[in-house]
Motif scaffolding. Structure first.
Motif, PDB file in Angstrom:
ATOM      1  N   UNK A 194      44.907  32.211  41.058  1.00  0.00           N
ATOM      2  CA  UNK A 194      44.405  33.828  41.492  1.00  0.00           C
ATOM      3  C   UNK A 194      42.324  33.221  41.744  1.00  0.00           C
ATOM      4  N   UNK A 195      42.215  33.989  42.659  1.00  0.00           N
ATOM      5  CA  UNK A 195      40.650  34.192  42.920  1.00  0.00           C
ATOM      6  C   UNK A 195      39.476  35.125  43.053  1.00  0.00           C
ATOM      7  N   UNK A 235      47.834  45.406  49.850  1.00  0.00           N
ATOM      8  CA  UNK A 235      49.210  44.614  49.630  1.00  0.00           C
ATOM      9  C   UNK A 235      49.153  43.627  48.223  1.00  0.00           C
ATOM     10  N   UNK A 236      47.821  43.157  48.335  1.00  0.00           N
ATOM     11  CA  UNK A 236      47.730  41.884  47.350  1.00  0.00           C
ATOM     12  C   UNK A 236      47.601  42.291  45.821  1.00  0.00           C
ATOM     13  N   UNK A 237      47.725  41.953  44.740  1.00  0.00           N
ATOM     14  CA  UNK A 237      48.100  42.098  43.541  1.00  0.00           C
ATOM     15  C   UNK A 237      46.477  42.191  43.387  1.00  0.00           C
ATOM     16  N   UNK A 238      45.786  43.001  42.532  1.00  0.00           N
ATOM     17  CA  UNK A 238      43.818  42.573  41.697  1.00  0.00           C
ATOM     18  C   UNK A 238      44.751  42.498  40.740  1.00  0.00           C
ATOM     19  N   UNK A 239      43.011  42.099  40.159  1.00  0.00           N
ATOM     20  CA  UNK A 239      43.146  42.329  38.513  1.00  0.00           C
ATOM     21  C   UNK A 239      41.357  43.076  38.124  1.00  0.00           C
ATOM     22  N   UNK A 240      41.049  43.551  37.267  1.00  0.00           N
ATOM     23  CA  UNK A 240      39.963  43.912  36.914  1.00  0.00           C
ATOM     24  C   UNK A 240      38.819  42.908  35.622  1.00  0.00           C
ATOM     25  N   UNK A 300      44.009  38.205  34.722  1.00  0.00           N
ATOM     26  CA  UNK A 300      44.442  37.417  35.737  1.00  0.00           C
ATOM     27  C   UNK A 300      44.801  36.480  35.581  1.00  0.00           C
ATOM     28  N   UNK A 301      44.329  35.713  33.787  1.00  0.00           N
ATOM     29  CA  UNK A 301      44.579  34.330  33.424  1.00  0.00           C
ATOM     30  C   UNK A 301      46.099  34.459  32.793  1.00  0.00           C
ATOM     31  N   UNK A 302      46.285  35.672  32.407  1.00  0.00           N
ATOM     32  CA  UNK A 302      47.871  35.823  31.776  1.00  0.00           C
ATOM     33  C   UNK A 302      48.463  36.045  33.178  1.00  0.00           C
ATOM     34  N   UNK A 303      48.117  36.877  33.834  1.00  0.00           N
ATOM     35  CA  UNK A 303      49.284  37.105  34.611  1.00  0.00           C
ATOM     36  C   UNK A 303      49.930  34.931  35.487  1.00  0.00           C
ATOM     37  N   UNK A 304      48.645  34.559  36.010  1.00  0.00           N
ATOM     38  CA  UNK A 304      48.843  33.578  36.531  1.00  0.00           C
ATOM     39  C   UNK A 304      49.097  32.203  35.589  1.00  0.00           C
ATOM     40  N   UNK A 305      49.531  32.621  33.640  1.00  0.00           N
ATOM     41  CA  UNK A 305      50.120  31.442  32.970  1.00  0.00           C
ATOM     42  C   UNK A 305      51.895  32.073  33.001  1.00  0.00           C
ATOM     43  N   UNK A 306      51.611  33.379  33.490  1.00  0.00           N
ATOM     44  CA  UNK A 306      53.326  34.090  33.633  1.00  0.00           C
ATOM     45  C   UNK A 306      54.234  33.732  34.910  1.00  0.00           C
ATOM     46  N   UNK A 307      53.028  33.457  35.609  1.00  0.00           N
ATOM     47  CA  UNK A 307      53.778  33.188  36.987  1.00  0.00           C
ATOM     48  C   UNK A 307      53.320  31.876  37.568  1.00  0.00           C
TER      49      UNK A 307
END
Length: 80
Positions: A66-67, A44-49, A54-61
């Motif tokens: 992210x790793x 259930x961990x959110x992943x990004x291709x 991933x960076x866009x998601x991290x900036x909005x959260x």
């Protein structure tokens, strides 16, 4: 001339040939997904291709990290 010299050439370095095959084998294992680690999507961990997603998601959260996904391509949200 022996079989080894016919196959790899005269003066070939046995250690570097073995290391090359080992690296290739490990690379194939990682890319084929045959490594026996659980996949982040199974837990259930959110992943990004891609890193950009991933960076866009991290900036909005803010506060989330992210790793890289261990042994695979892509990125995931790091568990706290």
């Amino acid at each position: 001339m022996g079989d080894f010299e016919r196959t790899f050439g005269a003066g070939a370095n046995l250690d570097s040939i073995i290391d090359g095959y080992s690296r290739e084998y490990r690379r194939e294992q990682r890319s084929s997904g045959s490594v026996s680690k659980p996949k982040p999507t199974d837990t259930g961990v959110k992943t990004f291709p891609s890193f950009q997603e991933a960076m866009s998601w991290a900036k909005s959260n803010p506060g989330q990290t992210i790793t890289r996904i261990p042994g695979q391509e892509g990125f995931m949200v790091k568990a706290r």
